[in-house]
Write a protein that holds these residues in place. Structure first.
Motif, short mmCIF file in Angstrom:
data_model
loop_
_atom_site.label_atom_id
_atom_site.label_comp_id
_atom_site.label_asym_id
_atom_site.label_seq_id
_atom_site.Cartn_x
_atom_site.Cartn_y
_atom_site.Cartn_z
N THR A 104 0.88 -1.21 -0.25
CA THR A 104 -0.08 -0.18 -0.10
C THR A 104 0.68 1.25 0.04
OG1 THR A 104 -1.51 -0.89 1.07
CG2 THR A 104 -1.61 1.04 1.32
N TYR B 33 -3.45 -5.63 -7.94
CA TYR B 33 -4.53 -5.01 -6.55
C TYR B 33 -5.19 -4.38 -7.20
CZ TYR B 33 -1.12 -8.39 -3.52
OH TYR B 33 -0.50 -9.04 -3.53
N PHE B 35 -7.45 -1.34 -5.74
CA PHE B 35 -7.93 0.35 -4.41
C PHE B 35 -9.07 1.11 -4.87
CE2 PHE B 35 -3.65 -1.43 -2.81
CZ PHE B 35 -2.81 -1.64 -3.52
N TYR B 37 -9.05 4.77 -3.35
CA TYR B 37 -8.54 5.92 -1.91
C TYR B 37 -9.94 7.42 -2.31
CZ TYR B 37 -3.92 4.17 -2.11
OH TYR B 37 -2.80 3.94 -2.12
N LEU B 47 -6.42 6.00 2.11
CA LEU B 47 -7.14 4.44 1.60
C LEU B 47 -8.28 3.67 2.49
CD1 LEU B 47 -6.03 1.63 -0.29
CD2 LEU B 47 -5.06 0.87 2.26
N ARG B 50 -9.09 -2.37 0.11
CA ARG B 50 -7.98 -2.81 -1.63
C ARG B 50 -8.55 -3.93 -1.36
NH1 ARG B 50 -1.87 -4.21 -0.31
NH2 ARG B 50 -2.18 -6.45 -0.61
N GLU B 52 -7.48 -7.40 -3.66
CA GLU B 52 -5.97 -8.96 -4.08
C GLU B 52 -6.74 -9.37 -5.01
OE1 GLU B 52 -4.56 -8.24 0.37
OE2 GLU B 52 -6.44 -8.79 -0.18
#
Lengths: 116, 116
Positions: A104, B33, B35, B37, B47, B50, B52
């Motif tokens: 991250t 990955y 994310f 934000y 963040l 997230r 995977e």
């Protein structure tokens, strides 16, 4: 612990002047990134530092942009002969630097640059 | 090259209601990955969550959850019980897994307003 810090928070400069933007990463983070956020755009990758390795400068938009990282910690992004199109928010991020893409990235509050 | 698309430039939601922000991405990679934000007016990129790509289970973080559809290359964010403090720009981001990967690719963001 403290997060990523950046200075100055805001910078107004005249076209043609040089500016320096500073980033202090999270203590212990060896990876450091610079991104640019222009009005109405997402974030654009500029440069990446990992420890003492040569930085990846592939995202720098022109040779007026340069960055260095002293002692593997603080980084300075320098823009020479600023142009109005350089006006943007410049964001710095850091990460542990041990696991590549799965890490991250933690961002600082950015520096808003306005070139008149 | 990877691309991230957020098709909703702006959205609004009543306080305490639920809202879903859309994100699609394009990649030929299999391991990566994703994310979300959040960027409030303070500019600090935070963040939110997230995911995977190798995990089928959707990530959740308190009031925030994702709907990850790998085959459709879709990664939407659901915010439940919206709060005034959720007002912010939300960016979807992507990174390839691997030790040599470090460039986040961002969408252009969705501006979310929570209405009292």
């Amino acid at each position: 612990g403290a997060g990523v810090s950046q200075s100055p928070s805001n910078k107004v400069t005249e076209k043609g002047k040089d500016v320096e933007l500073r980033c202090d990463p999270i203590s212990g983070h060896t990876a450091l990134y610079w991104y640019r956020q222009s009005l109405g755009q997402g974030l654009e990758f500029l440069i990446y530092f990992q420890g003492n390795s040569a930085p990846d400068k592939s995202g720098l938009p022109s040779d007026r942009f340069s960055a260095e990282r002293t002692g593997g910690s603080v980084s300075t992004l320098t823009i020479q002969r600023t142009q109005q199109e350089d006006s943007a928010v410049y964001l710095c991020a850091s990460s542990l630097g041990t696991s590549g893409g799965q890490e991250t990235q933690y961002f600082g509050p950015g520096t808003r640059l306005l070139v008149l | 090259a990877q691309t991230v698309t957020q098709s909703q430039p702006e959205m609004s939601v009543q306080e305490a209601e639920t809202v879903t922000l859309s994100c699609t991405y394009d990649t030929s990679e299999n391991n990566y990955y994703l994310f979300w934000y959040k960027q409030p007016p303070s500019r600090q990129m935070i963040l939110v969550i997230r995911q995977e790509a190798y995990k089928q289970q959707n990530a959740t973080e308190n009031r925030f959850s994702v709907n990850f559809q790998k085959a459709a290359k879709s990664f939407s964010l659901k915010i439940s019980d919206s709060q005034l403090g959720d007002t912010a720009m939300y960016f979807c981001a992507f990174i390839i897994s691997g030790a040599g990967s470090y460039q986040l690719t961002f969408g252009k963001g969705t501006k979310l307003s929570v209405i009292p």
